[in-house]
Design an enzyme around this catalytic site. Structure first.
Site, PDB file in Angstrom:
ATOM      1  N   SER A 164      71.740  60.599  75.235  1.00  0.00           N
ATOM      2  CA  SER A 164      71.723  62.052  75.405  1.00  0.00           C
ATOM      3  C   SER A 164      73.220  62.898  75.056  1.00  0.00           C
ATOM      4  CB  SER A 164      71.559  62.335  77.045  1.00  0.00           C
ATOM      5  OG  SER A 164      72.749  61.503  77.900  1.00  0.00           O
ATOM      6  N   LYS A 172      80.458  67.622  77.478  1.00  0.00           N
ATOM      7  CA  LYS A 172      78.999  67.594  77.467  1.00  0.00           C
ATOM      8  C   LYS A 172      78.791  68.405  78.772  1.00  0.00           C
ATOM      9  CE  LYS A 172      75.398  63.875  78.410  1.00  0.00           C
ATOM     10  NZ  LYS A 172      75.204  62.485  78.466  1.00  0.00           N
ATOM     11  N   SER A 211      74.290  56.631  76.249  1.00  0.00           N
ATOM     12  CA  SER A 211      74.379  58.095  75.620  1.00  0.00           C
ATOM     13  C   SER A 211      75.396  58.462  75.090  1.00  0.00           C
ATOM     14  CB  SER A 211      74.050  58.764  77.017  1.00  0.00           C
ATOM     15  OG  SER A 211      72.795  59.028  77.236  1.00  0.00           O
TER      16      SER A 211
HETATM   17  N1  GLN Z   1      68.750  56.651  77.045  1.00  0.00           N
HETATM   18  C1  GLN Z   1      69.024  56.171  78.361  1.00  0.00           C
HETATM   19  C2  GLN Z   1      68.202  56.863  79.330  1.00  0.00           C
HETATM   20  O1  GLN Z   1      67.429  57.804  79.035  1.00  0.00           O
HETATM   21  C3  GLN Z   1      70.338  56.358  78.534  1.00  0.00           C
HETATM   22  C4  GLN Z   1      70.891  57.695  78.884  1.00  0.00           C
HETATM   23  C5  GLN Z   1      72.358  57.787  79.150  1.00  0.00           C
HETATM   24  O2  GLN Z   1      73.120  56.989  79.060  1.00  0.00           O
HETATM   25  N2  GLN Z   1      72.792  58.934  79.943  1.00  0.00           N
HETATM   26  O3  GLN Z   1      68.265  56.899  80.158  1.00  0.00           O
END
Ligand code: GLN
Length: 497
Positions: A165, A90, A189
């Protein structure tokens, strides 16, 4: 396409997204690391223009690295558990001399001078980093639509999101472009894109994998997670990258078990709790039915299922969306155009440079989080928002501590819906936040949780089953997941690619 990228040699196929198979084939000399890397790169060339999983691919470096691994393997070097396995990383995880953008304009030309500890562990284990995957900017989002570069599409329906994400990492594995991937999970994410793309995603216990080199979003919630096409492959990677690290004072000083050991051992008698708060009216009907089937399957495996309660779950989204932005507003203060990253041209003075660099460098969602977080931490409001959120966080953690006195693991949905349409939630941040309802609690409590494929909707969209456990119980979660897929494999219908 899932698993269809195959290399043929001696009439036995090697699947690009089966890490254990690749490892065994390279070790036995049936195939070379270079051939595997070349096949993964070819797959990326064919499929990624439509999917958009990668931000950066490094073909020459990957091939050169694979050749080095081949030399080591041929010279009989052992102790390379990931020899020749193509891995995608990532783009918020530092890779030495390889661009690490965090999906942001502000870091679009940032080339780190160092490897994250997890990336270094990959390299030491003989893995071949093939490229960097797309993500929501700094990990803020649930769909990979918040990347400054492009959206990542779901390989099961190109009009739908991959989740986020870590959407790029999930798609890289789902589409056979990499065998394994690293992602990060601050509030879901890794698990949510894994669920949307029919792959396995594990968020380990907070501190299990060093965060050194993971670009900080919300430091008390962030963990590096793993995406793979089977629990076995996830176990292989987890055992390799986990462990204490002197560069990260929050990394856990606990021994790392060999998660591959006993992975197929039966789970008869395992006590599984089903938290009733995870089956609220917001849960999509089809997803609910698929999870209900999965629970029935678990009883077939000999698990003892009982309903449990995590009473503070309804406050989790509100809680998370104070704590995560508060920490983000502080962590992102460093991007001011001075040390690295984007600097606005010809500023009038220092304040003008800060203002214009940050205004242009950050996207809308990141700015929203910085404003929410700054407000929650501001004098006069701190106690009312951040202080209370921290208390609620303790209550949520205590819910889990209590429940794990009576059951070994929990089973629940990962996401209230399957993959939604691209654009469906971009104008409604609240709807996007609410979709994190079933994933954020594990981060607030610091416990491990994974998503394992368990079915498809009538429209052909994958649904993942979430399994949660108490701190440092990753091996139990992976064993249950491996038992599950051994008995109830979810065969993917051909994706629309
Ligand atoms: N969807 C969550 C957020 O927007 C989690 C994102 C993540 O785990 N990096 O913060």
């Amino acid at each position: 396409m899932n698993g269809k990228t195959r290399l043929w040699r001696d009439s036995k196929p090697v699947k690009i997204n089966d890490a254990c198979d690749i490892r065994d084939s390279i070790r036995s000399g049936r195939i070379s690391a270079e051939e595997v890397a070349a096949a993964a790169l070819k797959r990326i060339e064919e499929a990624d223009p439509r999917l958009g999983a990668f931000v950066t691919v490094q073909p020459e470096q990957a091939l050169a690295r694979a050749r080095e691994v081949d030399v080591k393997v041929r010279s009989g070097q052992t102790g390379l558990p990931l020899a020749g396995i193509p891995v995608a990383v990532k783009d918020n995880i530092s890779t030495r001399h390889l661009k690490t953008t965090c999906g942001s304009r502000i870091l679009q030309s940032y080339v780190p001078p160092f490897n994250a500890t997890a990336v270094q562990a990959l390299e030491n284990a003989g893995a071949v980093v093939i490229g960097k995957t797309n993500c929501d900017e700094f990990g803020m989002g649930s769909s990979t639509e918040n990347s400054a570069f492009h959206v990542t599409r779901n390989p099961f329906d190109l009009d739908r999101v991959a989740g986020g994400s870590s959407g790029g990492s999930a798609v890289a594995v789902a589409a056979g472009m990499a065998a394994l991937a690293l992602g990060s999970d601050t509030g879901g994410s890794v698990r949510q894109p894994a669920s949307f793309c029919n792959v396995v995603g594990i968020k380990p216990t907070y501190g299990r994998i060093s965060r050194y080199g993971l670009v900080a979003f919300a430091s008390s919630l962030d963990v590096i997670g793993i995406i793979a096409s089977s629990p076995r492959d996830a176990a292989l990677l987890l055992s390799t990258v986990a462990g204490p690290d002197t560069c990260d004072s929050t990394s856990a000083r606990v021994p790392v078990p060999d998660c591959l050991d006993g992975l197929d051992r039966p789970v008869k008698g395992l006590r599984v709790g089903v938290p009733r708060e995870f089956f609220d009216p917001g849960l999509d009907h089809e997803v609910k039915n698929i999870i209900d089937d999965a629970l029935r399957n678990a009883t077939v495996l000999g698990c003892e299922i009982e309903e449990v309660s995590l009473p503070h779950t309804p406050y989790a989204v509100a809680d998370y969306y104070i704590i995560a932005p508060a920490e983000a507003s502080s962590n992102l203060a460093r991007y001011d155009g001075v040390r690295y990253g984007y600097r606005a041209p010809s500023p009038r003075d220092l304040a003008d440079m800060y203002f214009r660099s940050r205004s242009r460098g950050f996207g809308a969602e990141v700015k929203r989080r910085i404003m929410i977080g700054t407000f929650a931490l501001s004098s006069g409001y701190y106690e009312a928002y951040y202080g209370r959120a921290m208390k609620v966080r303790t209550l949520i953690r205590q819910d889990y501590e209590k429940v794990f006195k009576g059951v070994d693991v929990l089973m629940a949905p990962v996401s209230p819906t399957p993959a939604f349409r691209i654009g469906e939630k971009t104008d409604d941040p609240l709807a996007m936040y609410l979709s994190d309802i079933y994933t954020v609690t594990a981060n607030l409590a610091g416990i491990p949780a994974l998503s394992v494929p368990c079915g498809f909707t009538s429209g052909g969209l994958p649904v993942g089953l979430q399994i949660l456990g108490s701190h440092f119980e990753e091996a139990t979660l992976l064993r249950l997941a491996q038992n599950y897929v051994n008995s109830f494999p979810v065969t993917a219908p051909p994706p629309q690619v």
